[in-house]
Design an enzyme around this catalytic site. Structure first.
Site, PDB file in Angstrom:
ATOM      1  N   CYS A 257       0.817  -1.213   0.000  1.00 19.83           N
ATOM      2  CA  CYS A 257       0.000   0.000   0.000  1.00 19.83           C
ATOM      3  C   CYS A 257       0.859   1.276   0.000  1.00 19.83           C
ATOM      4  CB  CYS A 257      -0.982  -0.034   1.171  1.00 19.83           C
ATOM      5  SG  CYS A 257      -2.524   0.827   0.828  1.00 19.83           S
ATOM      6  N   LEU A 258       0.946   1.994   1.115  1.00 22.99           N
ATOM      7  CA  LEU A 258       1.791   3.187   1.153  1.00 22.99           C
ATOM      8  C   LEU A 258       3.245   2.812   0.878  1.00 22.99           C
ATOM      9  CD1 LEU A 258       1.846   6.273   1.676  1.00 22.99           C
ATOM     10  CD2 LEU A 258       2.199   5.766   4.100  1.00 22.99           C
ATOM     11  N   HIS A 343      -4.038  -5.207   0.209  1.00 25.01           N
ATOM     12  CA  HIS A 343      -3.661  -5.767   1.506  1.00 25.01           C
ATOM     13  C   HIS A 343      -3.723  -7.298   1.504  1.00 25.01           C
ATOM     14  CE1 HIS A 343      -3.312  -2.124   3.995  1.00 25.01           C
ATOM     15  NE2 HIS A 343      -4.146  -1.618   3.114  1.00 25.01           N
ATOM     16  N   GLU A 345      -2.623  -9.236   3.706  1.00 20.00           N
ATOM     17  CA  GLU A 345      -2.936  -9.729   5.062  1.00 20.00           C
ATOM     18  C   GLU A 345      -4.440  -9.785   5.297  1.00 20.00           C
ATOM     19  OE1 GLU A 345      -3.410  -5.432   5.555  1.00 20.00           O
ATOM     20  OE2 GLU A 345      -2.004  -6.708   4.441  1.00 20.00           O
TER      21      GLU A 345
END
Length: 367
Positions: A257-258, A343, A345
């Site tokens: 992500c970031l 994501h 996870e």
């Protein structure tokens, strides 16, 4: 329950549009960028995700709170959203495994909730007009005053927020005797990322957002990880420099992500603020390397420039978002590095992309 304490409240958007509702528990005013999440479950993980820091969350699912809150279903130490906007708020919960009601959870963290809002109309409006700053408040008779305060709230575009959610001191996660050591840069890390790395035989040392490469290197790690997080990636110059140092040495590097955006910036690829962003647990992604589709959990308001990515001879696009063809994953061709915009996870969400953690560990083992 506290039905009698519910007061009239409002959602005021930056363009002056108003939606009315009722407050749950806490009274007052809260500012942030309004966004929406389409997930039908996993609300507690969403509310505690550091990537949502500074945002007012609209839940598209009609009922929120019906399964309460559990102590082990959090992604950080407290609620990270600036406030919650929902349609129907459930004061009662039916799950025996819950530790408290969602109302109690929000009151304990001193965060505002507004329910009885026409969230279908609000989400349609945001989809049409784009994400913007907003305020939720019980001060329904002070609209002009709220407008003046809202006008002073900084835009998410250009806003550095990683420092607001990052750890201030390094800490360890997992078993010290684990097979691999991973240095993780915390620019808003979720707990389930650490859980997934640890259960794959990793001992992780988590560093503050502004840590230098030399600090991470001193841990003598087998691999490096750049986490998810909130805000605009462009101001994170120190994280970009760290990524460049890792890449220069061709050490195993994984970004989510970031962290994915930071890796792109470190390779000369720019980022941009999206009209609405992607926030939900059913986003379709195609793995261009395997040809397989994945249903993914996503939460981001920025993306990397696809044209610049395709023009970069050192970078390969590995995943595409099938709704809008935005870049969902890349790898650096001559380096031991890859990253994804979503994501794996999946907390909450599907498990289609869990293989990416295995891929990272495999890259480490081959290094």
């Amino acid at each position: 329950m506290k039905y009698t304490q519910r007061k009239k409240a409002l959602v005021l958007l930056a363009d002056g549009t108003i939606f009315y509702g009722k407050s749950i528990g806490m009274e007052g005013t809260s500012f942030g960028e309004v966004c929406f999440n389409t997930g039908t479950t996993g609300y507690q993980e969403i509310f505690t995700d550091p990537s949502y820091y500074g945002q007012l969350m609209v839940t598209t699912n009609a009922h929120i709170g019906n399964y309460g809150a559990a102590n082990d279903e959090v992604e950080s130490d407290d609620i990270k959203i600036a406030g919650l906007i929902c349609r129907n708020f459930s004061f009662e919960y039916s799950r025996p495994a819950a530790d408290e009601s969602l109302q109690s959870f929000f009151e304990r963290h001193n965060k505002m909730v507004i329910s009885d809002v026409d969230t279908r109309a609000l989400v349609s409006y945001i989809r049409e007009n784009g994400a913007m700053n907003a305020v939720i408040s019980t001060e329904v008779d002070n609209i002009e005053g709220l407008k003046k305060q809202l006008a002073e709230v900084p835009s998410m575009n250009g806003l550095e927020l990683a420092s607001q959610v990052s750890t201030t001191e390094p800490y360890y996660y997992g078993e010290e005797s684990a097979q691999y050591k991973i240095a993780a840069l915390d620019i808003g890390i979720k707990k389930n990322i650490l859980r997934n790395l640890a259960k794959r035989g990793a001992y992780i040392k988590v560093f503050p957002y502004n840590a230098k490469f030399e600090e991470l290197e001193a841990f003598n790690p087998d691999g490096y990880f750049l986490s998810n997080g909130p805000g605009d990636p462009e101001p994170l110059v120190e994280a970009q420099e760290l990524a460049k140092e890792v890449l220069k040495r061709d050490l195993p590097l994984f970004g989510i992500c970031l962290g994915h955006q930071v890796i792109a910036l470190a390779n000369g690829i720019s980022t941009y603020k999206m009209h609405n962003g992607h926030r939900g647990i059913n986003h379709p992604v195609k793995n261009l390397l395997s040809g397989k589709g994945e249903i993914t959990s996503q939460n981001h308001g920025f993306a990397i420039n696809r044209d610049e990515t395709e023009a970069n001879p050192n970078v390969e696009i590995t995943h595409l978002h099938l709704n809008d063809d935005t870049v969902a994953g890349i790898r650096i061709k001559d380096k031991n590095c890859f990253s994804v915009q979503y994501h794996p996870e999946a907390s909450p969400g599907p498990h289609d992309s869990m293989y990416l953690f295995d891929q990272f560990i495999e890259n480490i083992s081959k290094n």
